[in-house]
Design a protein around this motif. Structure first.
Motif, PDB file in Angstrom:
ATOM      1  N   ARG A  47      -0.048  -8.173   6.854  1.00  0.00           N
ATOM      2  CA  ARG A  47      -0.934  -7.003   6.860  1.00  0.00           C
ATOM      3  C   ARG A  47      -0.579  -6.038   5.738  1.00  0.00           C
ATOM      4  NH1 ARG A  47       0.239  -8.006  12.240  1.00  0.00           N
ATOM      5  NH2 ARG A  47      -1.544  -8.689  13.503  1.00  0.00           N
ATOM      6  N   LEU A  48       0.722  -5.844   5.511  1.00  0.00           N
ATOM      7  CA  LEU A  48       1.146  -4.990   4.397  1.00  0.00           C
ATOM      8  C   LEU A  48       0.766  -5.630   3.066  1.00  0.00           C
ATOM      9  CD1 LEU A  48       4.672  -3.632   5.424  1.00  0.00           C
ATOM     10  CD2 LEU A  48       2.445  -2.515   5.592  1.00  0.00           C
ATOM     11  N   ALA A  49       0.871  -6.963   2.992  1.00  0.00           N
ATOM     12  CA  ALA A  49       0.469  -7.656   1.770  1.00  0.00           C
ATOM     13  C   ALA A  49      -1.012  -7.440   1.505  1.00  0.00           C
ATOM     14  CB  ALA A  49       0.781  -9.152   1.889  1.00  0.00           C
ATOM     15  N   HIS A  50      -1.831  -7.494   2.561  1.00  0.00           N
ATOM     16  CA  HIS A  50      -3.268  -7.267   2.400  1.00  0.00           C
ATOM     17  C   HIS A  50      -3.540  -5.827   1.978  1.00  0.00           C
ATOM     18  CE1 HIS A  50      -7.522  -6.750   3.566  1.00  0.00           C
ATOM     19  NE2 HIS A  50      -7.617  -8.041   3.299  1.00  0.00           N
ATOM     20  N   LYS A  51      -2.824  -4.889   2.580  1.00  0.00           N
ATOM     21  CA  LYS A  51      -3.012  -3.484   2.227  1.00  0.00           C
ATOM     22  C   LYS A  51      -2.694  -3.248   0.754  1.00  0.00           C
ATOM     23  CE  LYS A  51      -2.047  -0.374   5.258  1.00  0.00           C
ATOM     24  NZ  LYS A  51      -1.355   0.550   6.199  1.00  0.00           N
ATOM     25  N   ALA A  52      -1.606  -3.870   0.289  1.00  0.00           N
ATOM     26  CA  ALA A  52      -1.189  -3.671  -1.101  1.00  0.00           C
ATOM     27  C   ALA A  52      -2.089  -4.420  -2.074  1.00  0.00           C
ATOM     28  CB  ALA A  52       0.267  -4.112  -1.270  1.00  0.00           C
ATOM     29  N   LEU A  53      -2.270  -5.713  -1.859  1.00  0.00           N
ATOM     30  CA  LEU A  53      -2.900  -6.564  -2.867  1.00  0.00           C
ATOM     31  C   LEU A  53      -4.414  -6.577  -2.812  1.00  0.00           C
ATOM     32  CD1 LEU A  53      -0.460  -9.604  -2.696  1.00  0.00           C
ATOM     33  CD2 LEU A  53      -0.593  -7.851  -4.479  1.00  0.00           C
ATOM     34  N   VAL A  54      -4.997  -6.209  -1.659  1.00  0.00           N
ATOM     35  CA  VAL A  54      -6.456  -6.227  -1.539  1.00  0.00           C
ATOM     36  C   VAL A  54      -7.008  -4.802  -1.431  1.00  0.00           C
ATOM     37  CG1 VAL A  54      -8.424  -7.064  -0.198  1.00  0.00           C
ATOM     38  CG2 VAL A  54      -6.396  -8.508  -0.487  1.00  0.00           C
ATOM     39  N   GLU A  55      -6.536  -4.050  -0.425  1.00  0.00           N
ATOM     40  CA  GLU A  55      -7.060  -2.696  -0.252  1.00  0.00           C
ATOM     41  C   GLU A  55      -6.703  -1.796  -1.428  1.00  0.00           C
ATOM     42  OE1 GLU A  55      -6.053  -1.080   3.604  1.00  0.00           O
ATOM     43  OE2 GLU A  55      -6.304  -3.046   4.564  1.00  0.00           O
ATOM     44  N   HIS A  56      -5.516  -1.964  -1.979  1.00  0.00           N
ATOM     45  CA  HIS A  56      -5.094  -1.200  -3.158  1.00  0.00           C
ATOM     46  C   HIS A  56      -4.858  -2.153  -4.330  1.00  0.00           C
ATOM     47  CE1 HIS A  56      -4.656   2.381  -0.685  1.00  0.00           C
ATOM     48  NE2 HIS A  56      -3.925   1.686   0.170  1.00  0.00           N
ATOM     49  N   GLY A  57      -5.749  -3.130  -4.454  1.00  0.00           N
ATOM     50  CA  GLY A  57      -5.556  -4.214  -5.408  1.00  0.00           C
ATOM     51  C   GLY A  57      -5.356  -3.769  -6.838  1.00  0.00           C
ATOM     52  N   ALA A  58      -6.166  -2.822  -7.304  1.00  0.00           N
ATOM     53  CA  ALA A  58      -6.055  -2.386  -8.696  1.00  0.00           C
ATOM     54  C   ALA A  58      -4.713  -1.727  -8.963  1.00  0.00           C
ATOM     55  CB  ALA A  58      -7.199  -1.432  -9.038  1.00  0.00           C
ATOM     56  N   ALA A  59      -4.225  -0.954  -7.987  1.00  0.00           N
ATOM     57  CA  ALA A  59      -2.957  -0.236  -8.169  1.00  0.00           C
ATOM     58  C   ALA A  59      -1.767  -1.192  -8.231  1.00  0.00           C
ATOM     59  CB  ALA A  59      -2.764   0.770  -7.036  1.00  0.00           C
ATOM     60  N   PHE A  60      -1.849  -2.339  -7.542  1.00  0.00           N
ATOM     61  CA  PHE A  60      -0.732  -3.283  -7.478  1.00  0.00           C
ATOM     62  C   PHE A  60      -0.913  -4.470  -8.439  1.00  0.00           C
ATOM     63  CE2 PHE A  60       0.237  -0.979  -3.667  1.00  0.00           C
ATOM     64  CZ  PHE A  60       1.596  -1.158  -3.458  1.00  0.00           C
ATOM     65  N   ALA A  61      -1.806  -4.357  -9.410  1.00  0.00           N
ATOM     66  CA  ALA A  61      -2.136  -5.502 -10.257  1.00  0.00           C
ATOM     67  C   ALA A  61      -1.352  -5.557 -11.564  1.00  0.00           C
ATOM     68  CB  ALA A  61      -3.630  -5.501 -10.568  1.00  0.00           C
ATOM     69  N   ASP A  62      -0.448  -4.621 -11.784  1.00  0.00           N
ATOM     70  CA  ASP A  62       0.289  -4.606 -13.043  1.00  0.00           C
ATOM     71  C   ASP A  62       1.491  -5.541 -12.984  1.00  0.00           C
ATOM     72  OD1 ASP A  62       0.540  -3.852 -15.638  1.00  0.00           O
ATOM     73  OD2 ASP A  62       1.060  -1.762 -15.258  1.00  0.00           O
ATOM     74  N   ARG A  63       2.129  -5.739 -14.121  1.00  0.00           N
ATOM     75  CA  ARG A  63       3.381  -6.481 -14.209  1.00  0.00           C
ATOM     76  C   ARG A  63       4.507  -5.508 -14.557  1.00  0.00           C
ATOM     77  NH1 ARG A  63       2.178 -10.651 -11.399  1.00  0.00           N
ATOM     78  NH2 ARG A  63       1.083 -12.374 -12.402  1.00  0.00           N
ATOM     79  N   PRO A  64       5.739  -5.803 -14.123  1.00  0.00           N
ATOM     80  CA  PRO A  64       6.866  -4.945 -14.502  1.00  0.00           C
ATOM     81  C   PRO A  64       7.019  -4.882 -16.019  1.00  0.00           C
ATOM     82  CG  PRO A  64       7.506  -6.508 -12.789  1.00  0.00           C
ATOM     83  CD  PRO A  64       6.158  -6.928 -13.267  1.00  0.00           C
ATOM     84  N   ALA A  65       7.653  -3.814 -16.496  1.00  0.00           N
ATOM     85  CA  ALA A  65       7.910  -3.691 -17.935  1.00  0.00           C
ATOM     86  C   ALA A  65       8.609  -4.949 -18.430  1.00  0.00           C
ATOM     87  CB  ALA A  65       8.758  -2.451 -18.202  1.00  0.00           C
TER      88      ALA A  65
END
Length: 508
Positions: free
Chosen positions: A83-101
């Protein structure tokens, strides 16, 4: 006067306390074991990084579904709850779509992040991914490669027939890898190369991939480490040069064919390289990709599509050897759909084989080739479950643990394809995770594997044909060992050895 001063001081104190509390709350990372600056968690003094997965199971049991580890000074956040994975990757998908430096080594191996895997979330990533999805992985393009899949199937079955008399069993993984690599090379360069040429590409790619583990030292003070470890650096540069020397004639041949096509309208098979030759980078003056950048994208295409698919295929066939009743049920379905005299199970036949699809889905749930996704990063500081996710943190998700969630799957470590048939917990499961996440072998969200559809087609096609062509039995009656080890993917610690007994020869 004293009253007003007291009021002012009281209000100031309240403001300071509120500021401190808000700051503390804002910067509250998910819980984790004790850490010290620079070195990271103290547990690394007694635990190896290779023990990461069992270590995370212990930490999640102690701290909850979201924990922080410090590997050096950078925080790494791991999420094991679907559920947390869905919240991060789908509900807030754009915010979690970057790669680390990127680390210096990443820049070196990816031509300054000019590939889909490592590119930061932005215009370059969108352009490269859109090109791959529309020009090579679109269903209409994938259909063009049906003859290529038939060609590769013949190569694979011929290799397996050569081992059919061996009662000690055939080590099938090498044949799986070579077959998948043949297919990906053809899709990449549009050419049916001979075995010697394919082996040369395969060896050059794998050597560089394996050697990259010894290059991590260059992430630390690269200016100094390049001098201290000069031989190691020079060997890496030589490996890249060797790969470039193999790729460039193939790339330039495609360019020449494209120019001929414009002049004479001659037709030729589409390839991934053809699309890369047309790419323009609008934010860089509409320049074309350099040959080095095309090399990196070709390497990514071949690496990403070969090991993951061949690993998944080996796990599935291992389970079919172990569970003869599942293999028998699958064969029964195949024989109902495919005519006895047909040369192969065709791609259109797969649509009428729900059990075959269930076998593949269960294989991916039980044995995902990667137990973690590639690290994510947030585009800006985020809060999830009351915890802060800093912009400089690496964020990862436990793919295997999510697919083994006892809340969703009864006896999650058992191999039961029936879960994905009518009435099962996996009936109609959304493997993209858009609605909810029950399993995520290809990742989820903006960074989901673009090759999901192609991988599913390849797995269903080859599993069905391999079961139709051969009876798969354990070698000399030995039990199949499902122990794991981590390489580029999570593979069988003891690779599958199976007796492959031709079915159709005995029928003719």
């Amino acid at each position: 006067m004293e009253t007003w001063l007291l009021i002012f001081l009281s209000l100031s104190l309240c403001a300071i306390v509120n500021l401190l509390l808000n700051k503390k709350h804002k910067k509250q990372l998910p819980p984790g074991p004790p850490a010290v600056p620079i070195f990271g968690n103290l547990l690394w003094f007694r635990r190896s990084f290779t023990d990461l997965e069992p270590l995370l199971r212990d930490l999640h049991a102690r701290y909850g579904p979201i924990v922080t580890l410090r590997i050096g000074s950078r925080p790494s956040i791991f999420i094991s709850d679907r559920r947390l994975a869905h919240k991060a990757l789908v509900e807030h998908g754009a915010a979690f779509a970057d790669r680390p430096a990127p680390l210096p080594l990443t820049r070196f191996l990816t031509c300054n992040q000019h590939n889909i895997t490592s590119a930061p979330y932005g215009s370059l990533w969108r352009l490269l991914r859109r090109n791959l999805m529309s020009e090579t992985l679109h269903s209409s393009r994938v259909k063009l490669f049906a003859p290529a899949r038939q060609w590769v199937l013949r190569i694979l079955t011929a290799k397996l027939h050569a081992h059919a008399s061996e009662k000690s069993g055939a080590a099938v993984m090498e044949s799986f890898q070579f077959a998948m690599f043949c297919l990906l090379v053809l899709m990449c360069f549009g050419e049916k190369l001979d075995e010697e040429s394919i082996r040369a590409i395969e060896a050059a790619l794998r050597d560089l991939l394996l050697y990259s583990r010894q290059l991590r030292i260059f992430n630390f003070a690269p200016v100094i480490s390049k001098h201290l470890f000069r031989n190691r650096w020079n060997k890496a540069v030589e490996m890249q040069r060797r790969l470039k020397e193999i790729f460039l004639p193939l790339i330039r041949a495609r360019l020449e064919q494209k120019l001929k096509k414009k002049e004479t309208e001659e037709r030729f098979v589409h390839s991934y390289v053809d699309s890369l030759l047309d790419v323009e980078l609008p934010e860089e003056g509409k320049r074309k990709l350099t040959e080095d950048e095309i090399n990196v994208l070709c390497s990514e295409f071949l690496n990403a599509g070969t090991d993951t698919t061949s690993t998944a295929l080996q796990w599935i066939m291992a389970e079919l050897v172990k569970h003869q009743e599942v293999q028998a049920k699958l064969l029964e379905e195949i024989e109902k759909v495919v005519d006895k005299e047909a040369e192969e199970v065709k791609e259109e036949d797969l649509q009428r084989m729900p059990y075959n699809k269930a076998v593949v889905m269960e294989g991916l749930r039980r044995h995902p080739p990667a137990h973690f996704v590639l690290p994510h990063a947030v585009t800006e500081e985020m809060t999830i479950e009351g915890y802060t996710i800093p912009k400089d943190a690496m964020v990862n998700f436990l793919v295997a643990e999510i697919g083994w969630d006892e809340e969703v799957w009864e006896d999650p470590l058992e191999f039961k394809p029936e879960r994905f048939l009518e009435g099962g917990a996996g009936e109609g499961v959304d493997i993209t995770g858009t609605r909810e996440i029950k399993m995520m072998p290809f990742g989820v969200g903006r960074r989901i594997c673009p090759g999901l559809g192609l991988a599913m087609l390849h797995l269903e096609y080859f599993v069905a044909n391999l079961v139709r062509e051969f009876e798969w039995k354990s070698a000399d009656g030995k039990e199949v060992d499902l122990a794991e080890k981590v390489e580029f993917t999570v593979v069988m610690k003891n690779p599958l050895r199976a007796r492959v007994i031709p079915r159709r020869n005995s029928c003719n």
